[in-house]
Design a protein around this motif. Structure first.
Motif, PDB file in Angstrom:
ATOM      1  N   LEU A  20      52.594 124.771  76.567  1.00  0.00           N
ATOM      2  CA  LEU A  20      53.133 126.133  77.240  1.00  0.00           C
ATOM      3  C   LEU A  20      52.099 127.170  77.781  1.00  0.00           C
ATOM      4  N   MET A  21      51.038 127.261  77.031  1.00  0.00           N
ATOM      5  CA  MET A  21      49.908 127.821  77.682  1.00  0.00           C
ATOM      6  C   MET A  21      49.425 127.428  79.061  1.00  0.00           C
ATOM      7  N   VAL A  22      49.360 126.056  79.093  1.00  0.00           N
ATOM      8  CA  VAL A  22      48.667 125.424  80.401  1.00  0.00           C
ATOM      9  C   VAL A  22      49.742 125.710  81.380  1.00  0.00           C
ATOM     10  N   LEU A  23      51.011 125.566  81.173  1.00  0.00           N
ATOM     11  CA  LEU A  23      52.136 125.433  82.052  1.00  0.00           C
ATOM     12  C   LEU A  23      52.216 126.793  82.772  1.00  0.00           C
ATOM     13  N   ALA A  55      46.625 119.606  88.156  1.00  0.00           N
ATOM     14  CA  ALA A  55      46.687 118.263  87.423  1.00  0.00           C
ATOM     15  C   ALA A  55      47.093 118.348  85.953  1.00  0.00           C
ATOM     16  N   GLU A  56      46.364 119.437  85.475  1.00  0.00           N
ATOM     17  CA  GLU A  56      46.507 119.873  84.163  1.00  0.00           C
ATOM     18  C   GLU A  56      48.126 120.218  83.812  1.00  0.00           C
ATOM     19  N   GLN A  57      48.683 120.971  84.725  1.00  0.00           N
ATOM     20  CA  GLN A  57      50.066 121.320  84.504  1.00  0.00           C
ATOM     21  C   GLN A  57      50.869 120.269  84.765  1.00  0.00           C
ATOM     22  N   LEU A  58      50.401 119.523  85.552  1.00  0.00           N
ATOM     23  CA  LEU A  58      51.418 118.099  85.805  1.00  0.00           C
ATOM     24  C   LEU A  58      51.496 117.343  84.370  1.00  0.00           C
ATOM     25  N   ALA A  85      60.967 126.369  82.925  1.00  0.00           N
ATOM     26  CA  ALA A  85      62.078 125.414  83.016  1.00  0.00           C
ATOM     27  C   ALA A  85      61.665 124.633  84.316  1.00  0.00           C
ATOM     28  N   GLU A  86      60.569 124.966  84.874  1.00  0.00           N
ATOM     29  CA  GLU A  86      60.241 124.179  86.269  1.00  0.00           C
ATOM     30  C   GLU A  86      58.889 124.364  86.331  1.00  0.00           C
ATOM     31  N   LEU A  87      57.943 123.279  87.124  1.00  0.00           N
ATOM     32  CA  LEU A  87      56.538 123.566  87.204  1.00  0.00           C
ATOM     33  C   LEU A  87      56.642 124.630  88.298  1.00  0.00           C
ATOM     34  N   PRO A  88      55.180 125.040  88.147  1.00  0.00           N
ATOM     35  CA  PRO A  88      54.685 126.081  89.219  1.00  0.00           C
ATOM     36  C   PRO A  88      55.039 125.620  90.669  1.00  0.00           C
TER      37      PRO A  88
END
Length: 157
Positions: A131-134, A43-46, A35-38
């Protein structure tokens, strides 16, 4: 933040739609759907967060995911069969199809196969990859071949 609102609504809608009577499974699903970023995103997660928020805002994608998300255990079994090179028309393929379809008539199995083929949607594969990236996980192979295998097994059962 508009993206945060879209993601929050998406996570709640998906968890409630798939597990309306099982709060424990709904909570587990919410944990898997970030539900939120780490705290210190890569950069990949963003990039994945931005793309996921765009997918989450699309009503067609939301509908597709509600239909697919509850079938994880079946896909694990199918992935094992595909990885082992099991032919969907083989006795093992028919056994897996029978476990999925239960006592459905051949006509209803064909209808189920048609529905399963609709899950060979590239948007679902992209959603899983995001989802896997995040979640900081290695990406797994796309699920479309699994749905195609299951549809073939259902047609041969």
């Amino acid at each position: 933040m508009e993206r945060q609102r879209v993601i929050d609504a998406f996570v709640e809608e998906l968890a409630a739609a798939i597990h309306p009577d099982d709060p424990g499974r709904a909570a587990a699903m919410r944990r898997r759907l970030p539900a939120e970023l780490p705290p210190a995103p890569t950069a990949e997660q963003l990039d994945a967060w931005v793309e996921l928020s765009e997918l989450a805002a699309d009503p067609a994608v939301r509908h597709c995911l509600r239909a697919i998300e509850g079938h994880g255990p079946v896909l694990h079994r199918v992935r094992a069969a595909v990885d082992a090179g099991v032919d969907p028309a083989s006795a093992r393929g028919r056994e897996i199809a029978a476990a999925v379809a239960g006592d459905l008539s051949p006509g209803r199995r064909a209808e189920l196969a048609d529905r399963v083929e609709k899950y060979c949607d590239a948007r679902y594969a992209r959603y899983q990859a995001l989802l896997m990236v995040l979640n900081g996980q290695d990406t797994s192979p796309p699920p479309a071949p699994l749905f195609a295998w299951l549809a073939a097994a259902l047609r041969n059962s």
